[in-house]
Design a protein around this motif. Sequence first.
Motif, PDB file in Angstrom:
ATOM      1  N   ILE A 267       0.838  -1.205   0.000  1.00 49.28           N
ATOM      2  CA  ILE A 267       0.000   0.000   0.000  1.00 49.28           C
ATOM      3  C   ILE A 267       0.874   1.257   0.000  1.00 49.28           C
ATOM      4  N   PHE A 268       1.933   1.242   0.810  1.00 46.72           N
ATOM      5  CA  PHE A 268       2.861   2.377   0.849  1.00 46.72           C
ATOM      6  C   PHE A 268       3.435   2.642  -0.543  1.00 46.72           C
ATOM      7  N   SER A 269       3.877   1.571  -1.215  1.00 44.25           N
ATOM      8  CA  SER A 269       4.456   1.728  -2.556  1.00 44.25           C
ATOM      9  C   SER A 269       3.442   2.303  -3.528  1.00 44.25           C
ATOM     10  N   LEU A 270       2.200   1.814  -3.433  1.00 47.50           N
ATOM     11  CA  LEU A 270       1.129   2.313  -4.288  1.00 47.50           C
ATOM     12  C   LEU A 270       0.937   3.816  -4.092  1.00 47.50           C
ATOM     13  N   LEU A 271       0.812   4.245  -2.838  1.00 51.66           N
ATOM     14  CA  LEU A 271       0.556   5.658  -2.558  1.00 51.66           C
ATOM     15  C   LEU A 271       1.715   6.539  -3.015  1.00 51.66           C
ATOM     16  N   LYS A 272       2.942   6.056  -2.831  1.00 46.45           N
ATOM     17  CA  LYS A 272       4.108   6.823  -3.261  1.00 46.45           C
ATOM     18  C   LYS A 272       4.117   7.007  -4.776  1.00 46.45           C
ATOM     19  N   ARG A 273       3.812   5.919  -5.497  1.00 42.18           N
ATOM     20  CA  ARG A 273       3.830   6.007  -6.955  1.00 42.18           C
ATOM     21  C   ARG A 273       2.752   6.943  -7.471  1.00 42.18           C
ATOM     22  N   LEU A 274       1.611   6.982  -6.764  1.00 41.83           N
ATOM     23  CA  LEU A 274       0.518   7.851  -7.179  1.00 41.83           C
ATOM     24  C   LEU A 274       0.652   9.266  -6.620  1.00 41.83           C
ATOM     25  N   GLY A 275       1.653   9.477  -5.756  1.00 43.02           N
ATOM     26  CA  GLY A 275       1.842  10.795  -5.158  1.00 43.02           C
ATOM     27  C   GLY A 275       0.722  11.180  -4.215  1.00 43.02           C
ATOM     28  N   LEU A 276       0.153  10.189  -3.516  1.00 41.82           N
ATOM     29  CA  LEU A 276      -0.996  10.432  -2.642  1.00 41.82           C
ATOM     30  C   LEU A 276      -0.607  10.394  -1.173  1.00 41.82           C
ATOM     31  N   THR A 277      -1.222  11.264  -0.402  1.00 41.43           N
ATOM     32  CA  THR A 277      -1.183  11.191   1.056  1.00 41.43           C
ATOM     33  C   THR A 277      -2.610  10.937   1.512  1.00 41.43           C
ATOM     34  N   PRO A 278      -2.901   9.741   2.047  1.00 39.76           N
ATOM     35  CA  PRO A 278      -4.297   9.400   2.340  1.00 39.76           C
ATOM     36  C   PRO A 278      -4.889  10.274   3.432  1.00 39.76           C
ATOM     37  N   ASP A 279      -6.136  10.720   3.222  1.00 41.24           N
ATOM     38  CA  ASP A 279      -6.842  11.400   4.295  1.00 41.24           C
ATOM     39  C   ASP A 279      -7.346  10.346   5.279  1.00 41.24           C
ATOM     40  N   ARG A 280      -8.008  10.801   6.324  1.00 40.56           N
ATOM     41  CA  ARG A 280      -8.432   9.880   7.376  1.00 40.56           C
ATOM     42  C   ARG A 280      -9.385   8.806   6.830  1.00 40.56           C
ATOM     43  N   GLU A 281     -10.298   9.209   5.959  1.00 42.44           N
ATOM     44  CA  GLU A 281     -11.274   8.248   5.432  1.00 42.44           C
ATOM     45  C   GLU A 281     -10.585   7.158   4.620  1.00 42.44           C
ATOM     46  N   LEU A 282      -9.653   7.550   3.738  1.00 43.30           N
ATOM     47  CA  LEU A 282      -8.951   6.570   2.921  1.00 43.30           C
ATOM     48  C   LEU A 282      -8.062   5.675   3.779  1.00 43.30           C
ATOM     49  N   ALA A 283      -7.437   6.264   4.795  1.00 43.94           N
ATOM     50  CA  ALA A 283      -6.588   5.473   5.689  1.00 43.94           C
ATOM     51  C   ALA A 283      -7.394   4.393   6.404  1.00 43.94           C
ATOM     52  N   VAL A 284      -8.610   4.735   6.821  1.00 42.22           N
ATOM     53  CA  VAL A 284      -9.480   3.763   7.491  1.00 42.22           C
ATOM     54  C   VAL A 284      -9.882   2.655   6.524  1.00 42.22           C
ATOM     55  N   ILE A 285     -10.156   3.014   5.278  1.00 38.41           N
ATOM     56  CA  ILE A 285     -10.521   2.010   4.271  1.00 38.41           C
ATOM     57  C   ILE A 285      -9.383   1.014   4.080  1.00 38.41           C
ATOM     58  N   PHE A 286      -8.160   1.528   3.936  1.00 31.32           N
ATOM     59  CA  PHE A 286      -7.006   0.644   3.776  1.00 31.32           C
ATOM     60  C   PHE A 286      -6.811  -0.226   5.017  1.00 31.32           C
ATOM     61  N   ARG A 287      -6.937   0.388   6.195  1.00 33.71           N
ATOM     62  CA  ARG A 287      -6.725  -0.369   7.434  1.00 33.71           C
ATOM     63  C   ARG A 287      -7.756  -1.482   7.574  1.00 33.71           C
ATOM     64  N   ASP A 288      -8.997  -1.210   7.203  1.00 32.51           N
ATOM     65  CA  ASP A 288     -10.042  -2.233   7.283  1.00 32.51           C
ATOM     66  C   ASP A 288      -9.757  -3.379   6.305  1.00 32.51           C
ATOM     67  N   MET A 289      -9.253  -3.039   5.126  1.00 32.79           N
ATOM     68  CA  MET A 289      -8.919  -4.077   4.156  1.00 32.79           C
ATOM     69  C   MET A 289      -7.800  -4.973   4.683  1.00 32.79           C
ATOM     70  N   VAL A 290      -6.784  -4.361   5.255  1.00 28.88           N
ATOM     71  CA  VAL A 290      -5.669  -5.133   5.800  1.00 28.88           C
ATOM     72  C   VAL A 290      -6.149  -5.998   6.970  1.00 28.88           C
ATOM     73  N   ASP A 291      -6.950  -5.416   7.859  1.00 27.95           N
ATOM     74  CA  ASP A 291      -7.464  -6.177   9.005  1.00 27.95           C
ATOM     75  C   ASP A 291      -8.272  -7.384   8.551  1.00 27.95           C
ATOM     76  N   HIS A 292      -9.083  -7.193   7.514  1.00 30.22           N
ATOM     77  CA  HIS A 292      -9.907  -8.305   7.029  1.00 30.22           C
ATOM     78  C   HIS A 292      -9.023  -9.431   6.507  1.00 30.22           C
ATOM     79  N   TYR A 293      -7.979  -9.080   5.766  1.00 32.08           N
ATOM     80  CA  TYR A 293      -7.080 -10.107   5.221  1.00 32.08           C
ATOM     81  C   TYR A 293      -6.372 -10.846   6.359  1.00 32.08           C
TER      82      TYR A 293
END
Length: 436
Positions: A267-293
């Motif tokens: 996920i870190f690599s993805l965000l770096k390549r896209l030049g993104l800094t996730p806001d709180r909502e996006l960070a929660v979405i990623f965290r929930d996906m990781v937790d589910h896995y």
Amino acid sequence: MTLPVDPATLAGAEPAEAAAPRTEVVLSLCVPTYNRAHFLRHLFPHIREAAKAFDFSYEIVVSDNASPDETPQVVAEFKAEGMPIRYFRQEENKRLANLFSAFRHARGEFVVYLADDDLVIPEALADNVRFMRENPEIRVVYTPWEIYDAVAEERTCLFYRLRKPLEVFQAGQEIDLLKMMIENNVLPEIAMYRAEAVRELVSAPQFCYWAFAYLSTMISQGPIAFRDVPYYRSVTLTPVVPNRHQEGIHDSLYNWDNIRGGIEFMIFSLLKRLGLTPDRELAVIFRDMVDHYIHLRLHVALRLWLSRKDYLRAYEVITRLSYLNPESTRNIGSVESLLPLLRAQILAQLASGIAEIERFVAIGVEDFAGFATKLREVGLRPDIAVVGPEDLTGAGAREKAFVFIRDEAIRASVLQAGYEPGLVVSARDVEVNFPI
């Protein structure tokens, strides 16, 4: 049947390898090994037989981690018989670097990893080679793998299943890729790499599971594919050595935190390549996906620990599952039914781990014979005698007795009898440490 990729699916991809000249060797089977000469004696004839299904040239690249056994002699024996083996020997055991050594020495157009104690499915391996040759834009193809009983010569199950026979992803589709992996519980370990792609890998991560880190690198180069044609057999039972350590099972038992690190790396690599800094909502979405896995991986670990009757480790996994999703532990069955076994194992391991203990004194236990049997089943040292409360007045050495008391109220009388304070444990002590 080969499923060519729809050119529309690959629109925008740079066909870097389309015009690349093919090497004389088509497939490199990369076998890192250490002190496993007996497994190589089993593996090489299997590869020789499997190669009858190949309509292409292949090589076996053995990277030996300074084995002290007969590995060099075994390799030389099969090489003398005409097998296309190239052998390289490390000056010391370098663990993760040894797979890199095999990859870097590979001369094939395509490169696959093969553990020295696993096997391949010949026709499926050849089919994936055909797929890669017909789709030169694809950098790597990932597939599920079989869990295989080599004694009974039968497949137990697939490690994971894909919902589609073929899915292709490229840079910019990492979110879709991550969703697919989580939905299918994919662990991207088994893969056939185009040689130019695998040579882009330059390190083996220590805290982030390598499979996700490598996948992150692969998709940054060009299209990658997931295909439901398994060519790899992860062997659980083998005629070579019964009850031996199996690395894949070991990962399922222990490595979920390392797997979490791998997904977070991706996920870190993805965000770096896209030049993104996730806001709180996006960070929660990623965290929930990781937790589910990770939740799915923990359930696998729990089943394995329970099958091994290791209730202490199973309890620890339950605590992690409960933290991620308190409702999920209800699907395990009755956690309370594990309690007698868990408590017995706690006591058995505690007593067994203390030096020079000769007797386990059980006081206040209703079914003494059943309790003593349970202690043996869950690991009490065989040299420790299990005795009842009558031993309190016996002549045995007090400093060599471990005392379990059901009722905390009798602790004072046990200590007055001369038993060591540090060797007296109550049911309350156990319950405070392991609440259920």
